[in-house]
Design a protein around this motif. Structure first.
Motif: not given
Length: 128
Positions: A1-5, A38-42, A70-74
């Motif tokens: 998945m790509s980042p979202t702007d 937004a980073c695209g990590c899903g 998003a501190t709970a996400l990697p």
């Protein structure tokens, strides 16, 4: 998945499964907003809407404030969504995250203290 702007808004009763990229879902019924990071990590980001937490504004473009951390996400992404645009910020340090969590709890407690349960009972004439 790509980042979202950029995000567009979709007002829903409940969130679909799976969430689609670049869409900020807003459920007025459940006072929540949700989107894919937004980073695209899903990773799914769900924000509880209230005067003590996050707010959305919509004037043809959607804004979510305060920032999403998003501190709970990697990925540990940190950004604002302002008029649909993603405004990237530096990731929060562990100390900043802890301070933000303490400030959030304080804001929620202050909000609850300002609106005592008895007031809500009178407003809705309900027994709880």
């Amino acid at each position: 998945m790509s980042p979202t702007d950029r995000y567009i808004v979709r007002f829903v009763e409940s969130f679909p499964t799976p969430l689609e990229p670049a869409i900020l879902y807003v459920s007025v019924a459940y006072s929540t907003a949700g989107h894919l990071c937004a980073c695209g990590c899903g990773g799914e980001v769900v924000t509880k809407l209230s005067p003590a937490r996050w707010r959305v504004s919509f004037d043809g473009e959607i804004s979510l404030s305060p920032s999403v951390a998003a501190t709970a996400l990697p990925c540990n992404s940190h950004y604002f969504i302002t008029r649909g645009e993603v405004d990237w910020r530096r990731p929060l340090s562990e100390l900043q995250t802890n301070r933000a969590q303490i400030a959030d709890r304080r804001a929620i407690n202050d909000h609850r203290a300002a609106f005592p349960r008895q007031w809500w009972k009178r407003l809705f004439h309900r027994r709880w």
